[in-house]
Design a protein around this motif. Structure first.
Motif, PDB file in Angstrom:
ATOM      1  N   LEU A  27      -6.255 -41.434  48.795  1.00 38.93           N
ATOM      2  CA  LEU A  27      -6.867 -40.116  48.923  1.00 38.93           C
ATOM      3  C   LEU A  27      -7.535 -39.720  47.610  1.00 38.93           C
ATOM      4  O   LEU A  27      -7.225 -40.259  46.558  1.00 38.93           O
ATOM      5  N   VAL A  28      -8.469 -38.794  47.702  1.00 41.83           N
ATOM      6  CA  VAL A  28      -9.081 -38.213  46.511  1.00 41.83           C
ATOM      7  C   VAL A  28      -8.735 -36.729  46.468  1.00 41.83           C
ATOM      8  O   VAL A  28      -8.291 -36.147  47.460  1.00 41.83           O
ATOM      9  N   ASP A  29      -8.927 -36.125  45.302  1.00 34.32           N
ATOM     10  CA  ASP A  29      -8.591 -34.715  45.100  1.00 34.32           C
ATOM     11  C   ASP A  29      -7.143 -34.443  45.507  1.00 34.32           C
ATOM     12  O   ASP A  29      -6.838 -33.471  46.225  1.00 34.32           O
ATOM     13  N   VAL A  30      -6.257 -35.296  45.044  1.00 31.27           N
ATOM     14  CA  VAL A  30      -4.846 -35.237  45.435  1.00 31.27           C
ATOM     15  C   VAL A  30      -4.122 -34.120  44.704  1.00 31.27           C
ATOM     16  O   VAL A  30      -4.282 -33.945  43.492  1.00 31.27           O
ATOM     17  N   ARG A  31      -3.313 -33.390  45.445  1.00 33.96           N
ATOM     18  CA  ARG A  31      -2.396 -32.381  44.879  1.00 33.96           C
ATOM     19  C   ARG A  31      -0.981 -32.813  45.225  1.00 33.96           C
ATOM     20  O   ARG A  31      -0.690 -33.162  46.372  1.00 33.96           O
ATOM     21  N   THR A  32      -0.100 -32.789  44.228  1.00 33.51           N
ATOM     22  CA  THR A  32       1.288 -33.200  44.455  1.00 33.51           C
ATOM     23  C   THR A  32       2.233 -32.019  44.302  1.00 33.51           C
ATOM     24  O   THR A  32       1.895 -30.994  43.706  1.00 33.51           O
ATOM     25  N   LYS A  33       3.414 -32.187  44.858  1.00 37.25           N
ATOM     26  CA  LYS A  33       4.421 -31.123  44.835  1.00 37.25           C
ATOM     27  C   LYS A  33       5.040 -31.019  43.448  1.00 37.25           C
ATOM     28  O   LYS A  33       5.504 -32.028  42.898  1.00 37.25           O
ATOM     29  N   PRO A  34       5.057 -29.827  42.869  1.00 39.07           N
ATOM     30  CA  PRO A  34       5.685 -29.660  41.554  1.00 39.07           C
ATOM     31  C   PRO A  34       7.159 -30.065  41.585  1.00 39.07           C
ATOM     32  O   PRO A  34       7.848 -29.880  42.593  1.00 39.07           O
ATOM     33  N   GLY A  35       7.608 -30.641  40.504  1.00 41.12           N
ATOM     34  CA  GLY A  35       9.006 -31.013  40.400  1.00 41.12           C
ATOM     35  C   GLY A  35       9.360 -32.335  41.050  1.00 41.12           C
ATOM     36  O   GLY A  35      10.535 -32.677  41.157  1.00 41.12           O
ATOM     37  N   THR A  36       8.344 -33.099  41.498  1.00 42.92           N
ATOM     38  CA  THR A  36       8.601 -34.397  42.139  1.00 42.92           C
ATOM     39  C   THR A  36       8.051 -35.556  41.301  1.00 42.92           C
ATOM     40  O   THR A  36       7.878 -36.653  41.809  1.00 42.92           O
ATOM     41  N   GLN A  37       7.761 -35.282  40.029  1.00 46.90           N
ATOM     42  CA  GLN A  37       7.191 -36.304  39.144  1.00 46.90           C
ATOM     43  C   GLN A  37       5.891 -36.854  39.728  1.00 46.90           C
ATOM     44  O   GLN A  37       5.606 -38.044  39.632  1.00 46.90           O
ATOM     45  N   ASP A  38       5.106 -35.930  40.316  1.00 42.57           N
ATOM     46  CA  ASP A  38       3.818 -36.278  40.930  1.00 42.57           C
ATOM     47  C   ASP A  38       3.962 -37.297  42.050  1.00 42.57           C
ATOM     48  O   ASP A  38       3.037 -38.068  42.327  1.00 42.57           O
ATOM     49  N   CYS A  39       5.086 -37.299  42.730  1.00 41.71           N
ATOM     50  CA  CYS A  39       5.329 -38.274  43.798  1.00 41.71           C
ATOM     51  C   CYS A  39       4.900 -37.773  45.167  1.00 41.71           C
ATOM     52  O   CYS A  39       4.217 -38.483  45.901  1.00 41.71           O
ATOM     53  N   VAL A  40       5.310 -36.585  45.540  1.00 47.21           N
ATOM     54  CA  VAL A  40       5.086 -36.101  46.904  1.00 47.21           C
ATOM     55  C   VAL A  40       3.683 -35.523  47.027  1.00 47.21           C
ATOM     56  O   VAL A  40       3.346 -34.506  46.414  1.00 47.21           O
ATOM     57  N   VAL A  41       2.851 -36.177  47.812  1.00 49.79           N
ATOM     58  CA  VAL A  41       1.467 -35.738  48.005  1.00 49.79           C
ATOM     59  C   VAL A  41       1.442 -34.591  48.997  1.00 49.79           C
ATOM     60  O   VAL A  41       1.867 -34.741  50.157  1.00 49.79           O
ATOM     61  N   LEU A  42       0.935 -33.441  48.563  1.00 53.08           N
ATOM     62  CA  LEU A  42       0.853 -32.271  49.423  1.00 53.08           C
ATOM     63  C   LEU A  42      -0.467 -32.197  50.170  1.00 53.08           C
ATOM     64  O   LEU A  42      -0.519 -31.818  51.332  1.00 53.08           O
ATOM     65  N   ARG A  43      -1.558 -32.568  49.499  1.00 54.40           N
ATOM     66  CA  ARG A  43      -2.872 -32.506  50.129  1.00 54.40           C
ATOM     67  C   ARG A  43      -3.837 -33.428  49.407  1.00 54.40           C
ATOM     68  O   ARG A  43      -3.574 -33.906  48.314  1.00 54.40           O
ATOM     69  N   GLY A  44      -4.934 -33.682  50.061  1.00 55.77           N
ATOM     70  CA  GLY A  44      -5.975 -34.537  49.505  1.00 55.77           C
ATOM     71  C   GLY A  44      -7.014 -34.810  50.573  1.00 55.77           C
ATOM     72  O   GLY A  44      -6.911 -34.326  51.705  1.00 55.77           O
ATOM     73  N   THR A  45      -8.002 -35.581  50.229  1.00 59.18           N
ATOM     74  CA  THR A  45      -9.082 -35.917  51.158  1.00 59.18           C
ATOM     75  C   THR A  45      -9.121 -37.423  51.359  1.00 59.18           C
ATOM     76  O   THR A  45      -9.122 -38.180  50.382  1.00 59.18           O
ATOM     77  N   LEU A  46      -9.154 -37.839  52.618  1.00 59.00           N
ATOM     78  CA  LEU A  46      -9.239 -39.256  52.950  1.00 59.00           C
ATOM     79  C   LEU A  46     -10.633 -39.577  53.465  1.00 59.00           C
ATOM     80  O   LEU A  46     -11.095 -38.988  54.442  1.00 59.00           O
ATOM     81  N   HIS A  47     -11.308 -40.524  52.822  1.00 55.18           N
ATOM     82  CA  HIS A  47     -12.532 -41.111  53.359  1.00 55.18           C
ATOM     83  C   HIS A  47     -12.084 -42.361  54.107  1.00 55.18           C
ATOM     84  O   HIS A  47     -11.866 -43.411  53.518  1.00 55.18           O
ATOM     85  N   ASP A  48     -11.920 -42.215  55.401  1.00 47.02           N
ATOM     86  CA  ASP A  48     -11.240 -43.227  56.206  1.00 47.02           C
ATOM     87  C   ASP A  48     -12.089 -44.475  56.411  1.00 47.02           C
ATOM     88  O   ASP A  48     -13.172 -44.408  56.993  1.00 47.02           O
ATOM     89  N   VAL A  49     -11.565 -45.609  55.971  1.00 43.94           N
ATOM     90  CA  VAL A  49     -12.307 -46.865  56.102  1.00 43.94           C
ATOM     91  C   VAL A  49     -12.328 -47.378  57.533  1.00 43.94           C
ATOM     92  O   VAL A  49     -13.215 -48.154  57.894  1.00 43.94           O
ATOM     93  N   TYR A  50     -11.379 -46.987  58.366  1.00 38.89           N
ATOM     94  CA  TYR A  50     -11.333 -47.476  59.735  1.00 38.89           C
ATOM     95  C   TYR A  50     -12.363 -46.810  60.634  1.00 38.89           C
ATOM     96  O   TYR A  50     -12.879 -47.435  61.560  1.00 38.89           O
ATOM     97  N   THR A  51     -12.648 -45.531  60.394  1.00 40.93           N
ATOM     98  CA  THR A  51     -13.544 -44.783  61.277  1.00 40.93           C
ATOM     99  C   THR A  51     -14.788 -44.259  60.580  1.00 40.93           C
ATOM    100  O   THR A  51     -15.715 -43.801  61.250  1.00 40.93           O
ATOM    101  N   GLY A  52     -14.816 -44.278  59.255  1.00 40.69           N
ATOM    102  CA  GLY A  52     -15.951 -43.734  58.527  1.00 40.69           C
ATOM    103  C   GLY A  52     -15.967 -42.220  58.475  1.00 40.69           C
ATOM    104  O   GLY A  52     -16.963 -41.615  58.059  1.00 40.69           O
ATOM    105  N   THR A  53     -14.879 -41.576  58.871  1.00 37.15           N
ATOM    106  CA  THR A  53     -14.810 -40.116  58.870  1.00 37.15           C
ATOM    107  C   THR A  53     -14.068 -39.622  57.631  1.00 37.15           C
ATOM    108  O   THR A  53     -13.395 -40.384  56.936  1.00 37.15           O
ATOM    109  N   THR A  54     -14.196 -38.338  57.377  1.00 42.01           N
ATOM    110  CA  THR A  54     -13.496 -37.691  56.273  1.00 42.01           C
ATOM    111  C   THR A  54     -12.440 -36.757  56.839  1.00 42.01           C
ATOM    112  O   THR A  54     -12.729 -35.960  57.737  1.00 42.01           O
TER     113      THR A  54
END
Length: 240
Positions: free
Chosen positions: A103-130
Motif C-alpha cells: 500500500l501507499v500513503d500508509v497510516r499505522t496504529k500508534p503504539g504498535t511499533q508501526d506494525c498495525v496498518v490502519l489505512r492506505g491506498t492499494l493500486h491493485d495489480v490484479y485488477t488495475g483498480t485503486t
C-alpha cells in the motif's frame, strides 16, 4: 532461506491516475499461440520485465516436473501453520508486513511499533483498480493473496513437506501480494490454468512469480498449468 523477492522482477510502477486503454495486436502465430492475442500495452508497461527475467522464467518452468494433481485429502489451512505468523521476527505479523509493503500513503496504529496498518491506498495489480483500505468492517476489500495458493501447493508436493517448511512457504513475502478482495476470492485455489489476473498487463509478472515460487520450493505443475504459464511468459512485453 533468501526471500524470492531478491530474484523476482521489480515491483510495478505506481501511477498517479488510471491510464486509458490502449490495445496492441501481437500476432499469435509468431509466438506459437494459435491466433492473435490482444494485450493492454500501457498496462504491460506498468509491469516491466527484462529479457533476462523472461529467460530465467522459461528455464525455471522447463525444470518443473509435470504431474497430475494429487488428491486434496488432508488439506487444512492449519497444515501451513498459524495464519500470518511473524516468521521474520520483526515484531509485525506477515499480513501487516505485506500491507505496509504494497500500500501507499500508509497510516499505522500508534503504539504498535508501526506494525498495525490502519489505512492506505492499494493500486491493485490484479485488477488495475485503486482501493482505499481502512481497517474495520471493510477490511476484506483488500486481502493478502498467496500467489501460489496453499491448497494448490498441497496438491503439488507440499503435503510431503515438514511443518516448518509449510509455515515458511505460507509466510514467504515473495509468494504474497495485497490485492482486491473480490479478485482473491474469485481466484480461490486456482492455478494458472484456471485463473489469471483480469489486468492483462500483469499476467506476465504473475506467471513469472508463480514459476519462481514453484521452482524454489520444488513444487510441480500439471500439463495444462505448464502450458498456461508458458503462454503468458511468451506474451511478456520486454523492456530494455
Amino acid at each position: 532461506m533468501t526471500s524470492l523477492l531478491d530474484v523476482l522482477p521489480d515491483r510495478p510502477r505506481r501511477r498517479a491516475r488510471r491510464a486509458p486503454w490502449v490495445l496492441v495486436l501481437v500476432v499469435g502465430a509468431v509466438l506459437g499461440l494459435g491466433g492473435p492475442v490482444w494485450l493492454d500495452a500501457r498496462a504491460a508497461a506498468r509491469y516491466p520485465v527484462t529479457a533476462a527475467d523472461v529467460e530465467a522464467g522459461r528455464t525455471q518452468l522447463a525444470a518443473l516436473a509435470v504431474k497430475g494433481r494429487a488428491p486434496r485429502t488432508g488439506y487444512e489451512r492449519e497444515e501451513f501453520g498459524q495464519a500470518w505468523a511473524d516468521t521474520d521476527r520483526n515484531g509485525c505479523d506477515t499480513r501487516n508486513d505485506v500491507l505496509a509493503r504494497d500500500l501507499v500513503d500508509v497510516r499505522t496504529k500508534p503504539g504498535t511499533q508501526d506494525c498495525v496498518v490502519l489505512r492506505g491506498t492499494l493500486h491493485d495489480v490484479y485488477t488495475g483498480t485503486t482501493i482505499d483500505f481502512e481497517r474495520g468492517p471493510r477490511s476484506a476489500e483488500v486481502q493478502v493473496d498467496h500467489v501460489v495458493a496453499l491448497a494448490d501447493a498441497w496438491q503439488k508436493g507440499a503435503q510431503q513437506w515438514s511443518d516448518e517448511r509449510r509455515r515458511e512457504f505460507a509466510n514467504d513475502p515473495a509468494n504474497l501480494q495485497a490485492v482486491q478482495g473480490r479478485a482473491n476470492q474469485q481466484k480461490g485455489a486456482g492455478d494458472a490454468a484456471t485463473w489469471l489476473p483480469p489486468e492483462t498487463g500483469y499476467r506476465c509478472v504473475y506467471a513469472l512469480r508463480q514459476v519462481a515460487v514453484k521452482h524454489a520450493y520444488g513444487l510441480w505443475v500439471t500439463r495444462a498449468e505448464r502450458d498456461a504459464l508458458a503462454r503468458e511468459i511468451d506474451r511478456c512485453a520486454i523492456v530494455a
